[in-house]
Design an enzyme around this catalytic site. Sequence first.
Site, PDB file in Angstrom:
ATOM      1  CD  GLU A 129      -2.886   1.134   0.137  1.00  0.00           C
ATOM      2  OE1 GLU A 129      -3.733   0.249   0.060  1.00  0.00           O
ATOM      3  OE2 GLU A 129      -2.784   2.040  -0.732  1.00  0.00           O
ATOM      4  CE  LYS A 205       5.352   7.249  -5.717  1.00  0.00           C
ATOM      5  NZ  LYS A 205       5.556   8.670  -5.355  1.00  0.00           N
TER       6      LYS A 205
HETATM    7  N1  HSE Z   1       9.648  11.228  -3.854  1.00  0.00           N
HETATM    8  C1  HSE Z   1       8.243  10.961  -3.791  1.00  0.00           C
HETATM    9  C2  HSE Z   1       7.460  12.251  -4.019  1.00  0.00           C
HETATM   10  C3  HSE Z   1       7.783  10.400  -2.484  1.00  0.00           C
HETATM   11  O1  HSE Z   1       8.040  13.316  -4.152  1.00  0.00           O
HETATM   12  O2  HSE Z   1       6.245  12.154  -4.070  1.00  0.00           O
HETATM   13  C4  HSE Z   1       8.043   8.944  -2.357  1.00  0.00           C
HETATM   14  O3  HSE Z   1       7.394   8.211  -3.347  1.00  0.00           O
END
Ligand code: HSE
Length: 437
Positions: A129, A205
């Site tokens: 998650e 993601k």
């Molecule tokens: N580096 C990511 C961001 C957070 O700036 O959203 C971790 O996934």
Amino acid sequence: MKPINVGLLGIGTVGGGAFTVLARNAEEITRRAGRPIRITVVADKNMELANKVTQGACRVTDDAFSVVNDPEIDIVIELIGGYGVAKELVLKAIANGKHVVTANKALLATHGNEIFKAAQDKGVMVAFEAAVAGGIPIIKAVREGLSANRIEWIAGIINGTTNFILSEMRDKGLSFDAVLKEAQRLGYAEADPTFDIEGVDAAHKITILSALAFGTPMQFDKAYIEGIARLDASDIKYAEQLGYRIKLLGITRRTPDGVELRVHPTLIPAKRLIANVEGAMNAVLVQGDAVGATLYYGKGAGAEPTASAVIADLVDVTRMHTADPENRVPHLAFQPDQLADLPILPMDEVQTCYYLRLRVQDEPGVLADITRVLADEKISIDAMIQKEPGEGEYEADLVLLTHLTREKRTNAAIARLEKLLVVKGKVTRIRMEGLGK
Ligand code: HSE
């Protein structure tokens, strides 16, 4: 009841947050999980930090392999990151029959297929998650909450660093470089923010969300990725004048020809809720055929928001620990033998609308030349503004918005436009999404 034993690998920002929240909310978490969840051992190269955070509440080691090989450990939390040693540790934990909770989007997007197969064979859970949008329970929503739906598309602001930079550029009219420097000075952006600003983090993601939404394997290598480093402050200003905001979106869409999987700066109508997500916040818009559009908003990073997701996974794994593997929620939402081999659509074949900015000579016939090229490529113009040249200047910015067209037609038109004598320099192209039905 006998506690479930957890080994934590990495006690940096998120690991520290998980340790703190688990201790603070122990009683409620136990009432939810049905038994205490106890971090028995923490592994970190920085033993001093580990000792400082844990304060003698559990064992501390600098040998992460001793944790994944420890027969007392039921669940391993991997918060090391990257795809080097983290991959070895995760596969070793699985081979030893341990469940894994991880926030490692890079690892899952690139090696998820191998990891889930190993977990499937071994009958253990891999929960993730925290890998997408930090504290927002978007994995749970897509995998379980929306399981009645044929998911049509997902569009998300899933990188807080770039959203912070874009918000500051818009608010203060500053350049990308100036805002990045300020973000680094304030500690918002990493010292090496390449993965964030080049769109790679968002691509990891959206790859995970795409697999969950459409029941496909991870296909990160086929994602189209374009970051925000080349965005000009003038485009943000012109977009605003036309009623749009520019956001770095991760987009995945099911089409009759394949699945779109792309990350790039995108104009979206300012009236959409998601267009108003500012600063380091994240938001994900999911369109399902039955439910319609649903929007999820919250903190996409940070110690306790991400720990919130890690601990929710710990609770899930604890509850399902004794269930037969076939009665658990499948890793990628669909039963493993039911994954679809949908192709990822090459970027050239993607259809969307475009914002084009051209620097043009201010003289008769220029518009006719430009619209002729677009007409030849069957690109229809939706809106157009020409800015008055500055005092004593003979060149003007011309901004065009197009109707839906195929990427390859736009590329062909841009190549021809850049050859026109009246067009100066490169044409700026930014994709646009309505994000309506
Ligand atoms: N580096 C990511 C961001 C957070 O700036 O959203 C971790 O996934």
